[in-house]
Enzyme design. Sequence first.
Site, PDB file in Angstrom:
ATOM      1  N   CYS D 150       0.843  -1.254   0.119  1.00 15.88           N
ATOM      2  CA  CYS D 150       0.014  -0.072  -0.011  1.00 15.88           C
ATOM      3  C   CYS D 150       0.859   1.078   0.130  1.00 15.88           C
ATOM      4  O   CYS D 150       0.765   2.238  -0.962  1.00 15.88           O
ATOM      5  CB  CYS D 150      -0.892   0.105   1.144  1.00 15.88           C
ATOM      6  N   TYR D 151       1.940   1.297   0.975  1.00 12.12           N
ATOM      7  CA  TYR D 151       2.759   2.440   0.960  1.00 12.12           C
ATOM      8  C   TYR D 151       3.510   2.825  -0.248  1.00 12.12           C
ATOM      9  O   TYR D 151       3.724   3.892  -0.684  1.00 12.12           O
ATOM     10  CB  TYR D 151       3.701   2.382   2.089  1.00 12.12           C
TER      11      TYR D 151
END
Lengths: 346, 346, 346, 346
Positions: D150-151
């Site tokens: 996600c990051y």
Amino acid sequence: MIKAGIIGATGYAGAELVRILNGHKEVEIVWYGSRSYVDQNYADVYRNMFQIVDAKCMDDNMEALADQVDVIFTATPQGFCASMMNDAILSKAKIIDLSADYRIKDVAVYEKWYGIKHESPQYIEEAVYGLSEVNREMIKHARLLANPGCYTTCSILTAYPLAKEGVIDMSTLIIDAKSGTSGAGRGAKLPNLYCEVNENIKAYGVASHRHTPEIEEQLGIAAGEPVTLNFTPHLIPMNRGILATEYATLKKQVTYEEVKAIYDQYYQKETFVRVLEKGVFPETKWVEGSNYVDINFQIDPRTNRIIMMGAIDNLVKGAAGQAVQNMNLMFGFSENEGLNMVPMFP
Amino acid sequence: MIKAGIIGATGYAGAELVRILNGHKEVEIVWYGSRSYVDQNYADVYRNMFQIVDAKCMDDNMEALADQVDVIFTATPQGFCASMMNDAILSKAKIIDLSADYRIKDVAVYEKWYGIKHESPQYIEEAVYGLSEVNREMIKHARLLANPGCYTTCSILTAYPLAKEGVIDMSTLIIDAKSGTSGAGRGAKLPNLYCEVNENIKAYGVASHRHTPEIEEQLGIAAGEPVTLNFTPHLIPMNRGILATEYATLKKQVTYEEVKAIYDQYYQKETFVRVLEKGVFPETKWVEGSNYVDINFQIDPRTNRIIMMGAIDNLVKGAAGQAVQNMNLMFGFSENEGLNMVPMFP
Amino acid sequence: MIKAGIIGATGYAGAELVRILNGHKEVEIVWYGSRSYVDQNYADVYRNMFQIVDAKCMDDNMEALADQVDVIFTATPQGFCASMMNDAILSKAKIIDLSADYRIKDVAVYEKWYGIKHESPQYIEEAVYGLSEVNREMIKHARLLANPGCYTTCSILTAYPLAKEGVIDMSTLIIDAKSGTSGAGRGAKLPNLYCEVNENIKAYGVASHRHTPEIEEQLGIAAGEPVTLNFTPHLIPMNRGILATEYATLKKQVTYEEVKAIYDQYYQKETFVRVLEKGVFPETKWVEGSNYVDINFQIDPRTNRIIMMGAIDNLVKGAAGQAVQNMNLMFGFSENEGLNMVPMFP
Amino acid sequence: MIKAGIIGATGYAGAELVRILNGHKEVEIVWYGSRSYVDQNYADVYRNMFQIVDAKCMDDNMEALADQVDVIFTATPQGFCASMMNDAILSKAKIIDLSADYRIKDVAVYEKWYGIKHESPQYIEEAVYGLSEVNREMIKHARLLANPGCYTTCSILTAYPLAKEGVIDMSTLIIDAKSGTSGAGRGAKLPNLYCEVNENIKAYGVASHRHTPEIEEQLGIAAGEPVTLNFTPHLIPMNRGILATEYATLKKQVTYEEVKAIYDQYYQKETFVRVLEKGVFPETKWVEGSNYVDINFQIDPRTNRIIMMGAIDNLVKGAAGQAVQNMNLMFGFSENEGLNMVPMFP
């Protein structure tokens, strides 16, 4: 027992002054100034104060006020305090200004970033920048005190020892700050509505926020050189708290212990600055409602950078708490009188 | 200066006791009991306490503890205090039990609603129900105090004067209560995860919540008749606060002024109960962090009902604050010593 | 493919209409009405719509609009739609009014609760109350549709089967409702600021909220008798969602199975009404972003009452979603076209 | 119509896959894998799915699953997918792994940062890194897809065009990221409790977060040189959303228009990447529930740095949405099939 007046008592910072001074043994608030709510009960504007504060809001007459009190707090929009200031007022009462009017020594810088003309630049030189831990001795003798901004207090104290001791390359300093929404004030504006802030995060004032020159000036004084840096504030869905995450390249290789020793040298004796244990990073919840600044750092040998982190309650150490701390210094009270609030968790 | 021990000091209610007693002039905490964290620094479990509390967590040895302290607070799961209690302990220290073990006089009712056997029913009779404003004189002489539940404190105080004075038909009483999430404790359970609670509201324990018989017993005593009522708790996405909205049919037609006079008769002299002004309804934020109960009501002539509303901070007046208030009564201290926290807003 | 215009497209309900209709195969929005933002890009007002909606806001000219579209949604303040309505408009376009103007059949009741004069009472009789599941057949033939309020949709559907079947004593009905903050609209008002709503809960409009007569009228029709009840709304710190907790005395003893059978009889075939399994109570998070109504109940034999609970997303089933459901009925589209959004969790 | 199986269907990312695939015309989910909830109804674990998903959870038998489906999504802890992988599975079904097992080409780097041994390094070479916009052509032919973190998705896409075009000095890149709490998963752990996260912000994994080497590898490929950078994640009190604020020194002086042109060159044709208008900075709320990445930048001539900002919904573009986007590419479906969700506001 001294008497205090607050101009701007119905903003969030003003209300926090009322909360804190309510528990202060040496001070009585005699003037709750609020242009917007003149003649209304203060406790009708802040109902948490019902049966605690029994007073009406007063107009912002700073001259009249100076006759009645020993200290005036101005928690007012930029420009107000500067427009009111004169010798008569300063000769009668000590002034603690929570706005930015006297924070920046270079009036041109102030006027550029704030976009307004400074109406009493002649008092800037005299004003003492009220970062309590840094300017303690000067604060004791101040009659006009410029109380630091919320972001600036957190940002400066977090990096100060390393700037002062020349550990970090100041040209590489980047401050990424996150603030609760009370920092935006109590004005009824669409971007501050619950549904706009909740479940959301954004940066704002990118490369243009007004606290930038204040941080630059103070860290420049510490470092002994002009400092230009990036400061990026973010709005967080919470009421209170600021976390500053700061990045800088190390000038030379240092160990955890060496850096820790520097922080301790500056802060170990400070009541309100807590340098956390190794590997424990600040959380705003741990300082909520209190005057503490929690600080820690992490060295990254991969990039030769240090990441410094600091957390405060923006309304306490970032505004009203530090103002009271400064008042205590200015009047010779115990520095932590009225400020022994234990952080509230959860 | 008395000495206090806390068993269950690392739950949220226990931690709030630590926060409050930290500002109490007459008490020193000498025992931070926590079975889960024995030998760990208390401030490692609650980092807000860093440099404030310098002590390690201790095991739950109630007998050993009674030798060392004047008062023991038990902020423990149901059944623990009852299982430990004996004459020796009671002869050495005063006990303030924040669990439900001694709240309900009828042991069968306790065992039915809590689903456990009561291990020391012989002490139930002696135990004083610690609703400070209601049982003040008895509390002063108690050695075993049953500190009321969070929902119950709020629910009872909100309706008490009207139950006592026979204004409302007790058979019609319905209590719809809303609580912040700290009431669910610090246990790591899926339903209490941030993402499960945030942006959500639900009822739980519908027609079966354990605080029901406690409310019924106390309001029954007030009304002088057995009371059976509906109590529905709801989980709210906030940390602290309980709001109880209570509905009852009026026994006869009354005016606002008549009802207000009854509330004032009971609460006007009370420091911690604030009956709000006409048309101003309680908000939990106005009492946050404080020991206040804010109460108001609205008569609805269309339905001949009265809607009563009360708000507390569940961890303060609903737990630790009232426990300290009771301790103050039991030891002859000023009743509001350590409890002058101004509600924090925002 | 029909054409739709929205008057009041920049309120939260209007914006939700835009979101939902964007996924509807049979409708094109051709008019984004917004008096406040005329000539501004719609996507500048709701930046989530960037590169999705490419249109400017238009003024509120209902007559001009009626010439261009097949259906007009009015998501406007009370009184607006009534003041604009005329035969010409109704002859050209179908009207779905999300305000209260045509919800209440008795104009005197409307004028009393809303405090304004109704400017086109001649159309009230014709208007169909758009509770889709209840008035489906009438809705199919409506040209003026009164879309129900958010609280009312939730409150009515939750109790409807039991009211209709005579299971509950309507004179005992009490509705305690809780709503997320988007129900308060996007107006920049102090009580809706983040810091005022966050970490807070309050009741408002106690015994005086405008949705009361709407609920009374509809449940009265269901029960076949006039109904007067207590309705108390509360403001919850979340964006979306309404939970209604409803209390009523049972007319006679009934079992869980009997009541469940009644609910199933009314709702088993309904796509958007989910009667939950035994012991599972509605949570607003389970319907977020969707058109579902989740309902369940608990019988309390101790008090002979039934507690009914219902949850909706106030902006979907409580406003825009039901409006689209009604549009689907009015135009002969599949009833759930555009409404198959799966609830978003977490 | 293809058949899909999800291993780890009861984590938040798995549940988001279920939500998204429910609206996908070409896919049917036939296997809801969940070791923790075997034989329980999926809709009992995620009650938002009541009457939407009618299936029981299955054990994690990847071999058996591969016989039944065309595609397997593994939303499982690190190491699981690698431990299961074999030629037989890969010959039968396409694999989309949402864990980190095949994201990093250098197995030593993987084993160092994740602290576990990689059990099937022989498949790393074949695996395609599923950053859809960057590796589109390779993804079309992949049978083993490593879905990005996600990051990392947010961090990489935000800087990618400037890294690729040599606009920024990669040795100066600092990424300060902020994430909602769903990124921490559904595990019942104390730090993820509501009361610990709410009203709080903290950094974590400082200079040690596992997404660091993934970002470094991908941006290194883009820049054509090894990249070492600082990545600092923060936990934000909200359910969904990631905002990455990225700082880098410009290699040479560039104008807004020049940088904008570069971003447009890469992203103008992309459905899911929106480069915002000048001066408008990304907010996570504007992408909530959708597959969008919103990006913008600000040049600071004072420091010669550029501040880049990107926002995604961590569960959609940061996990399940991008996984579906990749599946669409791998099976020749329209790339945005099932992904046309309009961001939900508020």
